[in-house]
Design a protein around this motif. Structure first.
Motif, PDB file in Angstrom:
ATOM      1  N   GLU A   1       0.840  -1.187   0.000  1.00  3.58           N
ATOM      2  CA  GLU A   1       0.000   0.000   0.000  1.00  3.58           C
ATOM      3  C   GLU A   1       0.880   1.244   0.000  1.00  3.58           C
ATOM      4  OE1 GLU A   1      -3.349   0.013   2.846  1.00  3.58           O
ATOM      5  OE2 GLU A   1      -2.555  -1.955   3.415  1.00  3.58           O
ATOM      6  N   THR A   2       0.392   2.308  -0.617  1.00  2.15           N
ATOM      7  CA  THR A   2       1.085   3.596  -0.608  1.00  2.15           C
ATOM      8  C   THR A   2       0.085   4.667  -0.227  1.00  2.15           C
ATOM      9  OG1 THR A   2       2.567   2.861  -2.373  1.00  2.15           O
ATOM     10  CG2 THR A   2       2.459   5.223  -1.952  1.00  2.15           C
ATOM     11  N   ILE A   3       0.467   5.491   0.724  1.00  5.63           N
ATOM     12  CA  ILE A   3      -0.381   6.597   1.172  1.00  5.63           C
ATOM     13  C   ILE A   3       0.408   7.891   1.037  1.00  5.63           C
ATOM     14  CG2 ILE A   3      -1.579   7.626   3.144  1.00  5.63           C
ATOM     15  CD1 ILE A   3      -2.093   4.800   4.154  1.00  5.63           C
ATOM     16  N   LEU A   4      -0.243   8.906   0.508  1.00  4.80           N
ATOM     17  CA  LEU A   4       0.341  10.238   0.378  1.00  4.80           C
ATOM     18  C   LEU A   4      -0.424  11.174   1.319  1.00  4.80           C
ATOM     19  CD1 LEU A   4       2.137  11.989  -1.999  1.00  4.80           C
ATOM     20  CD2 LEU A   4      -0.126  13.009  -1.993  1.00  4.80           C
TER      21      LEU A   4
ATOM     22  N   ASP B   1       0.124  -3.778   4.688  1.00  3.75           N
ATOM     23  CA  ASP B   1      -0.845  -3.615   5.778  1.00  3.75           C
ATOM     24  C   ASP B   1      -0.657  -2.320   6.567  1.00  3.75           C
ATOM     25  OD1 ASP B   1      -1.933  -6.144   5.152  1.00  3.75           O
ATOM     26  OD2 ASP B   1      -0.347  -7.116   6.311  1.00  3.75           O
ATOM     27  N   LEU B   2      -0.648  -1.198   5.870  1.00  6.25           N
ATOM     28  CA  LEU B   2      -0.494   0.088   6.558  1.00  6.25           C
ATOM     29  C   LEU B   2      -1.646   0.319   7.518  1.00  6.25           C
ATOM     30  CD1 LEU B   2       0.834   2.381   3.708  1.00  6.25           C
ATOM     31  CD2 LEU B   2       2.100   1.300   5.557  1.00  6.25           C
ATOM     32  N   PRO B   3      -1.434   0.913   8.653  1.00  2.52           N
ATOM     33  CA  PRO B   3      -0.260   1.667   9.054  1.00  2.52           C
ATOM     34  C   PRO B   3       0.901   0.842   9.576  1.00  2.52           C
ATOM     35  CG  PRO B   3      -1.877   1.829  10.791  1.00  2.52           C
ATOM     36  CD  PRO B   3      -2.493   1.018   9.673  1.00  2.52           C
ATOM     37  N   GLY B   4       0.802  -0.481   9.513  1.00  2.00           N
ATOM     38  CA  GLY B   4       1.920  -1.316   9.934  1.00  2.00           C
ATOM     39  C   GLY B   4       2.334  -1.049  11.365  1.00  2.00           C
ATOM     40  N   PRO B   5       3.633  -0.942  11.612  1.00  2.00           N
ATOM     41  CA  PRO B   5       4.126  -0.781  12.979  1.00  2.00           C
ATOM     42  C   PRO B   5       4.044   0.657  13.508  1.00  2.00           C
ATOM     43  CG  PRO B   5       5.965  -0.860  11.473  1.00  2.00           C
ATOM     44  CD  PRO B   5       4.722  -1.115  10.653  1.00  2.00           C
ATOM     45  N   LEU B   6       3.647   1.608  12.676  1.00  2.00           N
ATOM     46  CA  LEU B   6       3.677   3.012  13.101  1.00  2.00           C
ATOM     47  C   LEU B   6       2.909   3.275  14.399  1.00  2.00           C
ATOM     48  CD1 LEU B   6       3.404   4.755   9.627  1.00  2.00           C
ATOM     49  CD2 LEU B   6       5.409   4.682  11.126  1.00  2.00           C
TER      50      LEU B   6
ATOM     51  N   THR C   1      14.862   1.192  14.615  1.00  2.00           N
ATOM     52  CA  THR C   1      14.120  -0.069  14.663  1.00  2.00           C
ATOM     53  C   THR C   1      14.040  -0.776  13.317  1.00  2.00           C
ATOM     54  OG1 THR C   1      12.006   1.086  14.340  1.00  2.00           O
ATOM     55  CG2 THR C   1      12.728   0.703  16.620  1.00  2.00           C
ATOM     56  N   ASN C   2      14.188  -0.035  12.228  1.00  2.00           N
ATOM     57  CA  ASN C   2      14.227  -0.582  10.868  1.00  2.00           C
ATOM     58  C   ASN C   2      13.094  -1.577  10.602  1.00  2.00           C
ATOM     59  OD1 ASN C   2      15.217  -0.893   8.291  1.00  2.00           O
ATOM     60  ND2 ASN C   2      16.675  -2.473   8.877  1.00  2.00           N
ATOM     61  N   PRO C   3      11.825  -1.131  10.683  1.00  2.00           N
ATOM     62  CA  PRO C   3      10.710  -2.058  10.462  1.00  2.00           C
ATOM     63  C   PRO C   3      10.715  -2.618   9.046  1.00  2.00           C
ATOM     64  CG  PRO C   3       9.898   0.177  10.953  1.00  2.00           C
ATOM     65  CD  PRO C   3      11.382   0.224  10.969  1.00  2.00           C
ATOM     66  N   ALA C   4      10.599  -3.923   8.948  1.00  2.00           N
ATOM     67  CA  ALA C   4      10.667  -4.624   7.662  1.00  2.00           C
ATOM     68  C   ALA C   4       9.576  -4.150   6.711  1.00  2.00           C
ATOM     69  CB  ALA C   4      10.544  -6.120   7.893  1.00  2.00           C
ATOM     70  N   GLY C   5       9.980  -3.777   5.498  1.00  2.00           N
ATOM     71  CA  GLY C   5       9.050  -3.444   4.441  1.00  2.00           C
ATOM     72  C   GLY C   5       8.449  -2.051   4.494  1.00  2.00           C
ATOM     73  N   LEU C   6       8.695  -1.298   5.554  1.00  2.00           N
ATOM     74  CA  LEU C   6       8.101   0.036   5.683  1.00  2.00           C
ATOM     75  C   LEU C   6       9.009   1.087   5.052  1.00  2.00           C
ATOM     76  CD1 LEU C   6       5.753   1.733   6.919  1.00  2.00           C
ATOM     77  CD2 LEU C   6       7.248   2.097   8.878  1.00  2.00           C
TER      78      LEU C   6
END
Length: 98
Positions: free
Chosen positions: A2-5, A58-63, A32-37
């Protein structure tokens, strides 16, 4: 992926605080270098307008789990005098790992 602007403009009296909170988010991401973000922030013309591009599964993912992001996001609406967010599709990219 997913991409969000996200596009927004910060009120002048909140700019210094906003930059401090945003720097903390980027520092925690680097640590933390979250994978894939992917999380890119652009400040337009050195002013009060910003664009953020967030990409990942799967945004927002780890944010939301990040303390710095929770602090940043908690007051974002109050710091901004305009804000919009859209999902988008990358149709081309040169030199950017998206």
């Amino acid at each position: 992926m997913e991409t969000i602007l996200i596009r927004y403009r910060v009120r002048p009296e909140h700019l210094a605080e906003h930059l401090r909170l945003l720097a903390a988010v980027h520092e925690e991401l680097a640590r933390t270098n979250p994978a894939g973000l992917r999380y890119l922030t652009l400040r337009l013309d050195g002013g009060r307008s910003f664009v953020e591009v967030v990409r990942g599964p799967d945004l927002p993912g780890p944010l939301p789990e990040m303390e710095s992001f929770r602090r940043y996001r908690a007051g974002l609406d109050d710091r901004c005098d305009e804000r919009s967010m859209v999902e988008c599709t990358v149709t081309g990219s040169y030199g950017f790992v998206m």
